[in-house]
Design a protein around this motif. Structure first.
Motif, PDB file in Angstrom:
ATOM      1  N   LEU A 112      -3.315   4.284  -6.815  1.00 49.41           N
ATOM      2  CA  LEU A 112      -2.322   4.126  -5.756  1.00 49.41           C
ATOM      3  C   LEU A 112      -2.474   5.201  -4.696  1.00 49.41           C
ATOM      4  O   LEU A 112      -2.977   6.308  -4.965  1.00 49.41           O
ATOM      5  N   SER A 113      -2.034   4.875  -3.499  1.00 49.12           N
ATOM      6  CA  SER A 113      -2.007   5.887  -2.441  1.00 49.12           C
ATOM      7  C   SER A 113      -1.016   6.981  -2.803  1.00 49.12           C
ATOM      8  O   SER A 113      -0.145   6.801  -3.661  1.00 49.12           O
ATOM      9  N   GLN A 114      -1.161   8.120  -2.137  1.00 51.06           N
ATOM     10  CA  GLN A 114      -0.278   9.244  -2.406  1.00 51.06           C
ATOM     11  C   GLN A 114       0.378   9.709  -1.115  1.00 51.06           C
ATOM     12  O   GLN A 114      -0.079   9.397  -0.008  1.00 51.06           O
ATOM     13  N   ALA A 115       1.455  10.438  -1.273  1.00 47.39           N
ATOM     14  CA  ALA A 115       2.169  11.015  -0.129  1.00 47.39           C
ATOM     15  C   ALA A 115       2.723  12.366  -0.548  1.00 47.39           C
ATOM     16  O   ALA A 115       3.028  12.580  -1.731  1.00 47.39           O
ATOM     17  N   PRO A 116       2.834  13.299   0.399  1.00 47.83           N
ATOM     18  CA  PRO A 116       3.407  14.603   0.058  1.00 47.83           C
ATOM     19  C   PRO A 116       4.854  14.453  -0.392  1.00 47.83           C
ATOM     20  O   PRO A 116       5.666  13.818   0.281  1.00 47.83           O
ATOM     21  N   THR A 117       5.154  15.028  -1.532  1.00 48.66           N
ATOM     22  CA  THR A 117       6.493  14.963  -2.124  1.00 48.66           C
ATOM     23  C   THR A 117       6.951  16.381  -2.404  1.00 48.66           C
ATOM     24  O   THR A 117       6.229  17.146  -3.053  1.00 48.66           O
ATOM     25  N   ASP A 170      -9.020   2.050  -0.220  1.00 47.23           N
ATOM     26  CA  ASP A 170      -9.565   1.633   1.078  1.00 47.23           C
ATOM     27  C   ASP A 170      -8.481   1.374   2.117  1.00 47.23           C
ATOM     28  O   ASP A 170      -8.772   0.912   3.230  1.00 47.23           O
ATOM     29  N   GLY A 171      -7.228   1.660   1.770  1.00 47.23           N
ATOM     30  CA  GLY A 171      -6.132   1.552   2.736  1.00 47.23           C
ATOM     31  C   GLY A 171      -5.484   0.193   2.810  1.00 47.23           C
ATOM     32  O   GLY A 171      -4.597  -0.020   3.651  1.00 47.23           O
ATOM     33  N   GLU A 172      -5.864  -0.746   1.932  1.00 48.70           N
ATOM     34  CA  GLU A 172      -5.291  -2.087   1.952  1.00 48.70           C
ATOM     35  C   GLU A 172      -4.087  -2.170   1.008  1.00 48.70           C
ATOM     36  O   GLU A 172      -4.114  -1.645  -0.102  1.00 48.70           O
ATOM     37  N   ARG A 223      -2.522 -14.756   2.656  1.00 41.56           N
ATOM     38  CA  ARG A 223      -2.818 -13.617   3.526  1.00 41.56           C
ATOM     39  C   ARG A 223      -2.682 -12.271   2.818  1.00 41.56           C
ATOM     40  O   ARG A 223      -3.398 -11.326   3.153  1.00 41.56           O
ATOM     41  N   LEU A 224      -1.756 -12.174   1.891  1.00 39.42           N
ATOM     42  CA  LEU A 224      -1.502 -10.893   1.232  1.00 39.42           C
ATOM     43  C   LEU A 224      -1.875 -11.032  -0.242  1.00 39.42           C
ATOM     44  O   LEU A 224      -1.171 -11.701  -1.003  1.00 39.42           O
TER      45      LEU A 224
END
Length: 827
Positions: free
Chosen positions: A418-423, A163-165, A350-351
């Protein structure tokens, strides 16, 4: 098609309901807001461009000597993906507030657990969670140890949910590492992606290191005008040795090991030469607390400083982070952090962290067991860990049994996507892979300041590709924003600090000089012999063939005997590449690298490019079977070693510089004796002797001088005069002895009558009494006077080397574990 367009198109073909949060491409297929300011440049990057950039990244990291050491393995290259993790200002603003609050909360918890323990007394945190964790050290729980801000630097590992958190995965407070790697990543990426880096408008990291330096100086006890700060390292075999050395070098503080420090009268002192001791006021600790003091913690530790905790109790030294900070890494604390935050800070947390359940609580344990029962091999919803954070493996039934046997020792944690990113992966293109983000928070002034940036780690996944790191870019809201939000760093002392090199560092530098000279001399001899081999390897009965045998025997004398059945080229390759062969160039280069690693904080980054060039030359030699490549790679290795002389020439003329030069000329003198002993003490005929002498001159880099001086006429007397007696020839024995005297007198233990100086006087006297005519005198088929002279000089040089070590580098007996000492009877 460009890299990001291909990546976005591939994501569009997947079922969005099952996909993790992507850090670059949104659900609608467009770039995330953080990437839009750089869209024009980013979208134009092609696979060919990114492939070239990837190779540039590898080369720059190799040139900088960036490594990571996994336990039980050899150092491996640090891996950095060229595509950064980019975070926009709005997202970072929320994250920054949460990170600052979390660091403040952790500090408050630490103060409470080692002080009034209100959290335990009020039942907010179960006592078993704290006392059952190995990071809680009772020796630190004393009133005399009270420190209102024991947590100076903390790291927090984050993961982004679908969800982007952002959620906290773990806290790192024992000896948080990675900030040096983060800075190195930024340096490299800014060089390989200059346009993208320039267009991004992101926060530079340098001001944060200035703030860290200031915070450490301000941590000194009392009112010190010029406090001495050191970075305490486990040594070059530590997993993050590069990170520690980078940090020490960047901050300008000495990198020390436990044996470099001692405690006397409750004060921590840094060893200098002889009886010289310098007080230490602040220790940035990179040794886990358990190993930091063998008197009060682990008695078998050789990494710490005996008496260190007592010095802290007396208030004579500040250790950052404080002993006992490791208890905050306990995942069993996580379920109780919201209540602790309300109790200690009077505000909500908060986190948040990922869902965590401590199995010592019946309700939480039931939830862990329920999730274990529900999960399948392809769908894990909970991970079981010990209180120390180690993952516990096994089937659900085995895990339930372990928990039932000792529930207080285990926690269950939610397994999140976990979120992903182009690698970038060569041959695969840009692949979406899961990542985590390590952030850092520093107690600066009266508040905690998170580093605007961090270290992203791409995790191993089903692709089978190796883990790597990413640079983290946090964009500025306005170009006028101060980098890291630090308009000015708190003032620091302008007093010139007195630099002290510990004996261990001097010894490392001394041996780096010896290893460098040993490698250079062997490579030169290999190259000279290779020339003969190219002409005469197939003509063994000729004078050239006999000359070749003489030079090969000289190589054997320096690099040991190889395989009896090996051909000449195989021997050359072994001498250049086999690090396990005593005396080989590879072994000497490895020794030089290891010695320099121990003093990395003292050296220019240019020094590591030497090893990068020699490594590339070695790889070329391994991959190319042709004989010509031996000469090519050998020459490249030689060029790298010679570059070291240029770097050393730019060093300040301190004790470290003189130690390197001392080691170099001592080794050169020894090598001259060994070379001449193997080649000039026996007569083999005019043609053979001439060919051998020419090879000797070439390997000693004196052929041009000899040719100009004797107009091409080669005879033994002229060669000996040039390589033994000539005080103007940098390759001669006489020149080496003069240089030894120069650099030996610069070391603090030299008095004019010390044992090394007396031994050097004896060698010099022996040389002064010797004449070339007497050395070349024939006795049978040999030159007995020359043979005796060289043997005597070499033996004296060996004694000189031992004396130098005893007088200038020895600091007493090596530390022994307390539990290894014999028990003493009191009766």
């Amino acid at each position: 098609m460009t890299v990001l367009r291909e990546y976005a198109d591939a994501l569009g073909l997947l079922d969005a309901t099952d996909q993790p949060y992507d850090e670059v491409v949104g659900p609608d297929g467009t770039l995330r807001p953080a990437w839009k300011p750089m869209a024009e440049t980013a979208v134009s990057i092609t696979p060919a461009t990114l492939s070239r950039i990837g190779h540039d990244v590898e080369r720059f990291l190799a040139d900088d000597g960036v490594t990571y050491l996994r336990p039980g393995a050899k150092p491996e290259p640090w891996r950095l993906d060229p595509v950064p993790l980019v975070i926009d200002p709005a997202q970072w603003r929320v994250l920054e507030v949460g990170l600052a609050q979390r660091a403040e909360l952790l500090n408050a918890i630490l103060v409470d657990l080692y002080g009034p323990q209100r959290l335990l007394a009020d039942g907010i945190v179960p006592a078993a969670v704290v006392f059952g964790h190995q990071g809680f050290h009772r020796v630190a729980a004393r009133a005399s140890n009270h420190d209102p801000r024991p947590l100076v630097l903390a790291a927090t590992d984050l993961g982004r949910t679908p969800d982007g958190e952002w959620r906290v995965l773990a806290d790192r407070t024992q000896a948080p590492s990675g900030i040096g790697y983060a800075m190195e990543n930024r340096r490299v990426i800014s060089r390989v992606l200059p346009e993208l880096h320039r267009d991004a408008g992101l926060h530079r990291m340098e001001p944060y290191f200035a703030a860290l330096r200031s915070a450490l100086l301000e941590s000194a006890p009392g009112d010190q005008a010029d406090p001495r700060v050191v970075v305490l390292s486990p040594g070059t075999h530590s997993e993050t040795a590069y990170d520690q050395a980078f940090l020490a070098s960047t901050l300008g503080f000495p990198l020390v090991q436990g044996a470099d420090l001692t405690v006397r009268n409750g004060e921590v002192l840094m060893r200098g030469h002889g009886d010289r001791l310098e007080r230490v006021d602040v220790i940035l600790r990179r040794v886990d607390a358990t190993w930091s003091d063998p008197l009060e913690l682990r008695g078998d530790s050789q990494l710490g400083v005996a008496g260190l905790i007592e010095a802290v109790r007396r208030g004579n030294v500040r250790v950052v982070n404080g002993f006992g900070a490791g208890v905050l890494e306990n995942p069993g604390l996580v379920p109780y952090l919201p209540a602790a935050c309300e109790a200690l800070l009077r505000e909500p947390l908060r986190l948040g962290s990922i869902a965590t359940w401590w199995c010592g609580d019946q309700v939480q344990r039931a939830e862990v067991e329920r999730r274990l029962d529900a999960q399948t091999p392809s769908s894990r919803t909970v991970v079981v860990r010990t209180l120390e954070g180690a993952i516990v493996t096994g089937t659900p039934e085995e895990l339930r049994a372990k928990i039932a046997a000792d529930p207080y020792r285990y926690v269950g944690q939610e397994q999140i996507t976990l979120s992903q990113a182009p690698t970038w992966a060569e041959g695969h293109g840009a692949v979406g892979r899961p990542l985590t983000l390590r952030t850092f928070s520093l107690r600066y002034g009266s508040a905690y300041r998170p580093l605007v940036g961090g270290l992203a780690s791409v995790r191993a996944d089903e692709t089978g590709l190796p883990p790597c790191s990413k640079d983290v870019w946090v964009l500025k809201e306005s170009p006028q924003d101060a980098d890291q939000g630090l308009a000015d760093v708190l003032p620091m002392t302008h007093t010139r600090s007195v630099t002290v090199l510990v004996p261990r560092a001097l010894e490392d530098m001394y041996w780096s000089g010896r290893y460098a000279e040993r490698a250079e001399d062997l490579i030169r001899l290999i190259l000279a012999t290779h020339v003969l081999a190219e002409d005469f390897r197939t003509r063994p009965r000729t004078s050239g063939g006999v000359s070749l045998e003489v030079m090969l025997s000289a190589l054997d004398r320096l690099a040991g005997h190889g395989r009896a059945d090996a051909d000449i080229d195989a021997e050359f390759r072994s001498m250049l590449l086999d690090a396990d062969r005593p005396g080989s160039a590879a072994q000497s280069l490895a020794g030089m690298r290891q010695a320099f690693s121990g003093v990395r904080d003292q050296l220019s980054p240019d020094m590591w490019r030497i090893f990068s060039s020699t490594d590339r030359a070695a790889e070329e030699l391994r991959s190319n079977p042709h004989s010509l490549q031996i000469a090519e790679s050998g020459a490249e290795m030689l060029h790298g070693i010679l570059a070291m002389q240029g770097v050393v020439a730019s060093m300040i003329r301190d004790e470290g510089y003189h130690s390197i030069r001392l080691g170099r000329f001592l080794e050169r003198a020894m090598q001259i004796c060994l070379l001449l002993r193997a080649t000039t003490t026996v007569r083999r005929g005019l043609e053979v002797d001439r060919a051998v002498l020419n090879a000797v001159l070439a390997s000693a880099e004196s052929a041009v001088t000899h040719r100009r001086r004797y107009r091409g006429y080669v005879r033994t007397g002229g060669v000996l005069d040039l390589l033994i007696m000539d005080r103007d020839n940098p390759r001669s024995l006489a020149f080496c002895l003069d240089e030894l005297r120069l650099h030996l007198t610069k070391l603090p233990g030299s008095t004019g009558s010390s044992r090394p100086e007396r031994l050097l006087d004896d060698i010099t006297d022996m040389l002064d009494r010797t004449e070339v005519a007497g050395l070349v005198a024939i006795g049978g088929v040999g030159r007995p006077n020359l043979e005796s002279f060289l043997d005597q000089v070499h033996a004296q040089l060996v004694r000189l080397a031992d004396a130098i070590t005893d007088v200038h580098f020895a600091t007493g007996p090596a530390p022994q574990p307390l539990n290894a000492l014999p028990a003493q009877s009191l009766t």
